[in-house]
Write an enzyme that holds these catalytic residues in place. Structure first.
Site, mmCIF file in Angstrom:
data_model
loop_
_atom_site.group_PDB
_atom_site.id
_atom_site.type_symbol
_atom_site.label_atom_id
_atom_site.label_comp_id
_atom_site.label_asym_id
_atom_site.label_seq_id
_atom_site.Cartn_x
_atom_site.Cartn_y
_atom_site.Cartn_z
ATOM 1 N NE ARG A 123 -34.501 -21.136 -89.468
ATOM 2 C CZ ARG A 123 -35.043 -21.427 -90.472
ATOM 3 N NH1 ARG A 123 -35.212 -22.285 -91.393
ATOM 4 N NH2 ARG A 123 -36.947 -21.056 -90.036
ATOM 5 N NE ARG B 281 -32.511 -27.661 -94.004
ATOM 6 C CZ ARG B 281 -33.962 -27.604 -94.175
ATOM 7 N NH1 ARG B 281 -34.062 -28.689 -94.309
ATOM 8 N NH2 ARG B 281 -34.313 -26.774 -94.259
ATOM 9 N NE ARG C 125 -31.397 -30.958 -89.167
ATOM 10 C CZ ARG C 125 -32.280 -32.333 -89.388
ATOM 11 N NH1 ARG C 125 -32.297 -34.103 -88.387
ATOM 12 N NH2 ARG C 125 -33.322 -32.773 -89.796
ATOM 13 C CG ASP D 38 -37.843 -24.037 -85.243
ATOM 14 O OD1 ASP D 38 -37.346 -23.910 -86.228
ATOM 15 O OD2 ASP D 38 -39.827 -24.393 -85.166
ATOM 16 C CE1 TYR E 158 -45.090 -22.735 -90.108
ATOM 17 C CE2 TYR E 158 -44.618 -20.798 -89.054
ATOM 18 C CZ TYR E 158 -44.473 -21.551 -89.905
ATOM 19 O OH TYR E 158 -43.345 -21.356 -90.159
#
Ligand code: CP3
Length: 341
Positions: A23, A27, A36, A72, A149
């Site tokens: 990662r 952010r 973003r 992703d 998921y």
């Protein structure tokens, strides 16, 4: 040495320990938040030029030795027929979670050139940009993590639905794992053909299983992927978290590098796995929030416990959004400084 990451994956001598961060684009970086403001996460993943830009951001900011494609693990679900979104503050939401055999039978196998062409295009753009400078890592989610998921419908803390489904309907679960493994196998081959110089398989949530259940329900499917991808000739990093009791089984399932999280000391992982695989890890991402002297001490301890050949420095899991970028910068520089020469 531009390829010290690839050399360490192959357990060859290096001029300094390579470092990258799971990662590493995200952010915690102002440059990423800026992109973003005008684009969703899925927009970025579906627009090769944006994925290129975001992938390069951490390379401009830090001394990292590898780029990881910005994408992703959930992207293959949509072309399989299970659309999802990233809901603000909630993480991924699968529109129609998989709860029965009929839904599994409806899932499609697909070729990445048709189902995810933008990802392969991003890889081609990146290779043009990075060639001879920084190796590029491609990746995919492993079948159990993707199944969690699909069945839970989103993030989960106890994996109640996925485990109940696995125990109650072992044949349907196995059919789902088969499909996911085949999709992931093809997807990783396509990424390598497009130019990925190493690939990482993220089995982020597999640590919720006992060794007994891992062997029965997961290992054959991961082996299906990794024995095939091994023939492509690029390093394969097999990663999970909370895998302290699973490391030997993960090695058995495949991969030339095993990802180790902070709960298992590297020297212990090395003693258990031997010299036949390289190790990646394993600083606790929360140590990036610690006072600098403590962070430095813990980095030094990770390095002291690492094998002499075949160590890639990383965190034990991804960088958190609140992380201070100075700590990331310090970590990469410190690893290089103390291991050089
Ligand atoms: O820099 C990189 O590491 C490459 C990009 C990358 C992303 N996701 C982008 C992303 C990678 C390697 C992933 C893998 C991924 N995605 C995993 C496996 C790794 C891990 O952390 O265990 C998992 C489980 C996912 C699924 C996923 N994607 C979740 C649970 C979330 C929401 C969590 C959150 O932080 O909000 C995502 C969203 C996501 N994927 C973000 C990023 C940078 C969050 C940023 C955003 O919303 O802009």
């Amino acid at each position: 040495m531009w390829d010290r990451f690839l050399r360490a994956c192959r357990r060859e001598p290096v001029d300094a320990t390579p470092v990258w961060f799971m990662r590493q684009a995200g952010r915690y970086m102002a440059e990423y938040r800026k992109v973003r403001e005008t684009h969703t996460l899925l927009d970025i993943c579906r627009t090769p030029e944006l994925a290129l830009e975001v992938t390069l951001q951490p390379l401009r900011a830090f001394e990292v030795d590898a780029a990881i494609l910005f994408a992703d693990i959930l992207l293959p679900l949509e072309p399989m027929g299970a659309p999802f979104e990233f809901a603000a503050g909630e993480g991924p939401v699968i529109h129609e979670p998989i709860r029965d055999r009929a839904a599994i039978d409806r899932l499609r196998l697909f070729e990445a050139e048709e189902g995810l062409p933008h990802v392969l295009q991003a890889i081609r753009l990146l290779r043009r940009e990075l060639d001879g400078k920084t190796p590029l890592i491609g990746f995919a989610g492993a079948p159990f993590t993707l199944a969690s998921y699909l069945i839970e419908g989103g993030k989960s803390s106890h994996f109640v639905r996925v485990k109940r489904f696995m125990y109650d309907e072992p044949e349907a679960f196995s059919a789902l794992m088969h499909k996911l493994a085949e999709v992931v196998r093809r997807y990783l081959h396509a990424q390598i053909a497009a130019g990925a110089q190493a690939v990482q398989l993220f089995d982020s949530w597999v640590g919720c299983l006992s060794p007994r259940d891992y062997r029965e329900y997961v290992l054959p499917h991961v082996r299906h992927i990794l024995s095939s991808v091994a023939t492509a000739g690029v390093p394969v990093i097999h990663f999970g978290t909370d895998t302290g009791t699973l490391l030997e089984l993960q090695r058995e399932a495949g991969g030339s590098v095993i990802g180790v999280d902070w709960r298992t000391p590297l020297e212990q992982a090395h003693a258990r796995l031997g010299d036949g695989v390289a190790l990646q890890g394993n600083l606790d991402p929360l140590l990036l929030f610690a006072p600098r002297a403590l962070l430095q001490r813990r980095i030094d301890e990770v390095l002291a416990g690492a094998p002499r050949q075949g160590h890639i420095f990383n965190l034990g899991h991804g960088i958190l959004p609140e992380t201070n970028r100075d700590a990331v910068k310090f970590t990469a520089e410190h690893v290089h400084r103390v291991t050089a020469g």
